[in-house]
Write a protein that holds these residues in place. Sequence first.
Motif, PDB file in Angstrom:
ATOM      1  N   PHE A  11     -34.101  65.269  47.388  1.00  0.00           N
ATOM      2  CA  PHE A  11     -34.173  63.927  47.966  1.00  0.00           C
ATOM      3  C   PHE A  11     -35.602  63.658  48.449  1.00  0.00           C
ATOM      4  CE2 PHE A  11     -31.824  60.869  51.128  1.00  0.00           C
ATOM      5  CZ  PHE A  11     -32.124  59.800  50.297  1.00  0.00           C
ATOM      6  N   GLY A  12     -36.541  63.821  47.524  1.00  0.00           N
ATOM      7  CA  GLY A  12     -37.951  63.541  47.839  1.00  0.00           C
ATOM      8  C   GLY A  12     -38.304  62.136  47.387  1.00  0.00           C
ATOM      9  N   THR A  13     -39.543  61.975  46.957  1.00  0.00           N
ATOM     10  CA  THR A  13     -40.028  60.643  46.577  1.00  0.00           C
ATOM     11  C   THR A  13     -39.236  60.068  45.399  1.00  0.00           C
ATOM     12  OG1 THR A  13     -42.205  61.343  47.265  1.00  0.00           O
ATOM     13  CG2 THR A  13     -42.116  59.365  45.924  1.00  0.00           C
ATOM     14  N   ILE A  14     -39.069  60.861  44.348  1.00  0.00           N
ATOM     15  CA  ILE A  14     -38.389  60.324  43.149  1.00  0.00           C
ATOM     16  C   ILE A  14     -36.900  60.113  43.434  1.00  0.00           C
ATOM     17  CG2 ILE A  14     -38.015  60.601  40.639  1.00  0.00           C
ATOM     18  CD1 ILE A  14     -41.012  60.598  41.579  1.00  0.00           C
ATOM     19  N   GLY A  15     -36.301  61.060  44.161  1.00  0.00           N
ATOM     20  CA  GLY A  15     -34.884  60.922  44.523  1.00  0.00           C
ATOM     21  C   GLY A  15     -34.668  59.640  45.309  1.00  0.00           C
ATOM     22  N   THR A  16     -35.568  59.385  46.231  1.00  0.00           N
ATOM     23  CA  THR A  16     -35.486  58.156  47.022  1.00  0.00           C
ATOM     24  C   THR A  16     -35.601  56.934  46.109  1.00  0.00           C
ATOM     25  OG1 THR A  16     -36.506  59.281  48.886  1.00  0.00           O
ATOM     26  CG2 THR A  16     -36.605  56.879  48.913  1.00  0.00           C
ATOM     27  N   GLY A  17     -36.527  57.007  45.146  1.00  0.00           N
ATOM     28  CA  GLY A  17     -36.706  55.901  44.198  1.00  0.00           C
ATOM     29  C   GLY A  17     -35.452  55.657  43.371  1.00  0.00           C
ATOM     30  N   VAL A  18     -34.783  56.736  42.976  1.00  0.00           N
ATOM     31  CA  VAL A  18     -33.562  56.597  42.168  1.00  0.00           C
ATOM     32  C   VAL A  18     -32.483  55.861  42.972  1.00  0.00           C
ATOM     33  CG1 VAL A  18     -31.660  57.908  41.087  1.00  0.00           C
ATOM     34  CG2 VAL A  18     -34.042  58.568  40.657  1.00  0.00           C
ATOM     35  N   ILE A  19     -32.294  56.265  44.223  1.00  0.00           N
ATOM     36  CA  ILE A  19     -31.281  55.597  45.066  1.00  0.00           C
ATOM     37  C   ILE A  19     -31.638  54.114  45.239  1.00  0.00           C
ATOM     38  CG2 ILE A  19     -30.200  55.533  47.379  1.00  0.00           C
ATOM     39  CD1 ILE A  19     -29.436  58.026  45.781  1.00  0.00           C
ATOM     40  N   LYS A  20     -32.926  53.877  45.499  1.00  0.00           N
ATOM     41  CA  LYS A  20     -33.399  52.494  45.715  1.00  0.00           C
ATOM     42  C   LYS A  20     -33.139  51.632  44.466  1.00  0.00           C
ATOM     43  CE  LYS A  20     -37.655  50.745  47.809  1.00  0.00           C
ATOM     44  NZ  LYS A  20     -38.193  49.837  46.866  1.00  0.00           N
ATOM     45  N   LEU A  21     -33.469  52.181  43.311  1.00  0.00           N
ATOM     46  CA  LEU A  21     -33.319  51.421  42.058  1.00  0.00           C
ATOM     47  C   LEU A  21     -31.838  51.157  41.753  1.00  0.00           C
ATOM     48  CD1 LEU A  21     -34.684  50.116  39.641  1.00  0.00           C
ATOM     49  CD2 LEU A  21     -34.745  52.330  38.518  1.00  0.00           C
ATOM     50  N   LEU A  22     -31.009  52.193  41.953  1.00  0.00           N
ATOM     51  CA  LEU A  22     -29.568  52.006  41.689  1.00  0.00           C
ATOM     52  C   LEU A  22     -29.001  50.923  42.602  1.00  0.00           C
ATOM     53  CD1 LEU A  22     -28.330  55.699  41.249  1.00  0.00           C
ATOM     54  CD2 LEU A  22     -28.665  53.983  39.455  1.00  0.00           C
ATOM     55  N   ARG A  23     -29.521  50.854  43.826  1.00  0.00           N
ATOM     56  CA  ARG A  23     -29.044  49.816  44.771  1.00  0.00           C
ATOM     57  C   ARG A  23     -29.555  48.441  44.366  1.00  0.00           C
ATOM     58  NH1 ARG A  23     -29.450  52.543  50.272  1.00  0.00           N
ATOM     59  NH2 ARG A  23     -27.715  53.988  50.065  1.00  0.00           N
ATOM     60  N   GLU A  24     -30.894  48.371  44.171  1.00  0.00           N
ATOM     61  CA  GLU A  24     -31.504  47.055  43.926  1.00  0.00           C
ATOM     62  C   GLU A  24     -30.988  46.416  42.638  1.00  0.00           C
ATOM     63  OE1 GLU A  24     -35.723  47.766  44.161  1.00  0.00           O
ATOM     64  OE2 GLU A  24     -35.663  47.938  46.344  1.00  0.00           O
ATOM     65  N   ASN A  25     -30.740  47.243  41.618  1.00  0.00           N
ATOM     66  CA  ASN A  25     -30.317  46.688  40.320  1.00  0.00           C
ATOM     67  C   ASN A  25     -28.853  47.022  40.003  1.00  0.00           C
ATOM     68  OD1 ASN A  25     -32.860  45.719  40.083  1.00  0.00           O
ATOM     69  ND2 ASN A  25     -33.569  47.151  38.536  1.00  0.00           N
ATOM     70  N   GLU A  26     -28.077  47.190  41.060  1.00  0.00           N
ATOM     71  CA  GLU A  26     -26.683  47.616  40.886  1.00  0.00           C
ATOM     72  C   GLU A  26     -25.901  46.698  39.946  1.00  0.00           C
ATOM     73  OE1 GLU A  26     -24.703  48.067  44.614  1.00  0.00           O
ATOM     74  OE2 GLU A  26     -22.836  48.799  43.680  1.00  0.00           O
ATOM     75  N   GLU A  27     -26.002  45.409  40.209  1.00  0.00           N
ATOM     76  CA  GLU A  27     -25.227  44.446  39.437  1.00  0.00           C
ATOM     77  C   GLU A  27     -25.681  44.417  37.969  1.00  0.00           C
ATOM     78  OE1 GLU A  27     -22.518  43.192  40.387  1.00  0.00           O
ATOM     79  OE2 GLU A  27     -22.313  42.016  38.546  1.00  0.00           O
ATOM     80  N   LEU A  28     -27.001  44.450  37.799  1.00  0.00           N
ATOM     81  CA  LEU A  28     -27.583  44.448  36.454  1.00  0.00           C
ATOM     82  C   LEU A  28     -27.116  45.692  35.671  1.00  0.00           C
ATOM     83  CD1 LEU A  28     -29.961  43.330  34.535  1.00  0.00           C
ATOM     84  CD2 LEU A  28     -31.320  45.128  35.607  1.00  0.00           C
ATOM     85  N   ILE A  29     -27.172  46.838  36.321  1.00  0.00           N
ATOM     86  CA  ILE A  29     -26.778  48.085  35.651  1.00  0.00           C
ATOM     87  C   ILE A  29     -25.290  48.035  35.281  1.00  0.00           C
ATOM     88  CG2 ILE A  29     -26.490  50.597  35.994  1.00  0.00           C
ATOM     89  CD1 ILE A  29     -29.154  50.445  37.662  1.00  0.00           C
ATOM     90  N   ARG A  30     -24.482  47.498  36.173  1.00  0.00           N
ATOM     91  CA  ARG A  30     -23.045  47.354  35.854  1.00  0.00           C
ATOM     92  C   ARG A  30     -22.839  46.479  34.626  1.00  0.00           C
ATOM     93  NH1 ARG A  30     -19.465  46.455  41.259  1.00  0.00           N
ATOM     94  NH2 ARG A  30     -20.677  47.838  42.554  1.00  0.00           N
ATOM     95  N   LYS A  31     -23.618  45.390  34.571  1.00  0.00           N
ATOM     96  CA  LYS A  31     -23.472  44.472  33.425  1.00  0.00           C
ATOM     97  C   LYS A  31     -23.884  45.161  32.131  1.00  0.00           C
ATOM     98  CE  LYS A  31     -24.560  40.162  35.764  1.00  0.00           C
ATOM     99  NZ  LYS A  31     -25.653  39.207  35.896  1.00  0.00           N
ATOM    100  N   ARG A  32     -24.922  45.989  32.212  1.00  0.00           N
ATOM    101  CA  ARG A  32     -25.405  46.630  30.984  1.00  0.00           C
ATOM    102  C   ARG A  32     -24.544  47.810  30.584  1.00  0.00           C
ATOM    103  NH1 ARG A  32     -31.859  46.120  32.140  1.00  0.00           N
ATOM    104  NH2 ARG A  32     -32.044  44.016  31.322  1.00  0.00           N
ATOM    105  N   LEU A  33     -24.036  48.522  31.591  1.00  0.00           N
ATOM    106  CA  LEU A  33     -23.310  49.769  31.308  1.00  0.00           C
ATOM    107  C   LEU A  33     -21.799  49.554  31.212  1.00  0.00           C
ATOM    108  CD1 LEU A  33     -23.460  52.860  31.026  1.00  0.00           C
ATOM    109  CD2 LEU A  33     -23.465  53.028  33.522  1.00  0.00           C
TER     110      LEU A  33
END
Length: 438
Positions: A11-33
């Motif tokens: 849960f360092g810099t990249i891990g934090t980025g992954v959580i942030k991205l999954l949150r910020e683009n949650e709806e978009l990712i759901r639509k695509r996936l």
Amino acid sequence: MEDIFVGLIGFGTIGTGVIKLLRENEELIRKRLGARFVIKKIADVDIETTRPVTVEREILTTDVNDILTDPEISIVVELVGGYTHAKTFVLEAIHGGKHVVTANKALIATYGNEIFDAADDEKVNIGFEASVGGTIPIIKTLKESLAGNNIESVFGIMNGTCNYILTRMTKDGKDFASALKDAQDLGFAEADPTFDIEAVDTAHKLAIILSLSYGKRVVLDDIYREGISEISWQDIEFAGELGYTIKLLAIAIRRGDTIEARIHPTMIPFDHILASVNGNFNAFHLIGDASDSVFLYGQGAGMMPTASAVVGDMIDISRDIMAGIWRRVPLRSYKKDRIEDINLLEMDDVSTNYYFRFSAVDRPGVLSAISGILGSYNIGISSVIQKEIKLDRDAVPLVITTYKAREKDVQMALEEIDKLDIVFGKTTLIRIEDDALR
Ligand code: HSE
């Protein structure tokens, strides 16, 4: 909607980025996936420090087994880095039937064959797009988009730290030490920068590229590498006068059944697209026999650019899971039974153009003594620059560039020249890439 359960290790810099991205683009990712990612657990040795994202306390753990033994978790994202613990976690995840996404180039370059073989045996997938070139889709380009091509060559700027340092030296006239200090102050370079400036990091990335481009098993230490710590402002100035810029280039060229692979500071013409890659950016210039030139450019590191590649791999793997397929694309691009040991061209047998900077006495006969030795090794001179600037011991810089010559001949000639009493110190050698770069 289907849930895809994910465990995050690190849960360092990249891990934090992954959580942030999954949150910020949650709806978009759901639509695509057509599915939802659920981060079930995050393991780290430090679960107390506050991160730029908040997560529910109960998903944090210091015990990686909470992820590795959880049957509901289907994707493990490994963002620990290094070889030892990361290798254990990745292999345990694979043997537990879990797919893995990793950004760990050292791990893939060193233990990729063992990890990929285990993944094949267990019928799981490994996503490693973030391991080379950060956000740039170089892995997918080689494995999928260019799968119908012979890869004739790959020329890459694969280390942002080195590219930042060389850019500051070139644009601001800084010396190496002060450009490195700037890179450290900005967080581009580590406190101990050895891995970056001595090209170890670039070698990891080139090893992965070679394996995917040619379907080969690569021994990391067999790749010739030179870092940038010996590059001086004088060389940068002379390069400019000659119409070149200096970049740390990783080079792979197909030569029949052998592969030429090397990493070193390289003079490239100002008007080549790679010469315009500045700052901490990375870039890849590939030539396929059908595609011709392909150029990929972007951030090779950093929280969100790297998270972009990690999340892309998570989506890719999840699409296969949802289609009921364990994996569609072979991990090394080639079928497992077609992977062979690489046949690398010996560095001694590489032919390229060269730049030499001698510190020579300024008197008649010096140039002819040097050119005589070069000629005796079949090294043809393409240009000469001599400045009247006096250096230590009344020496002047004498710069010679050559036509294509063989590395072994060059090394033998320089050994002889450096013994002359009209030449001081060790001659600087920088390779020039001109015609292979088109
Ligand atoms: N340290 C690397 C670089 C980034 O400077 O490009 C991670 O590979």
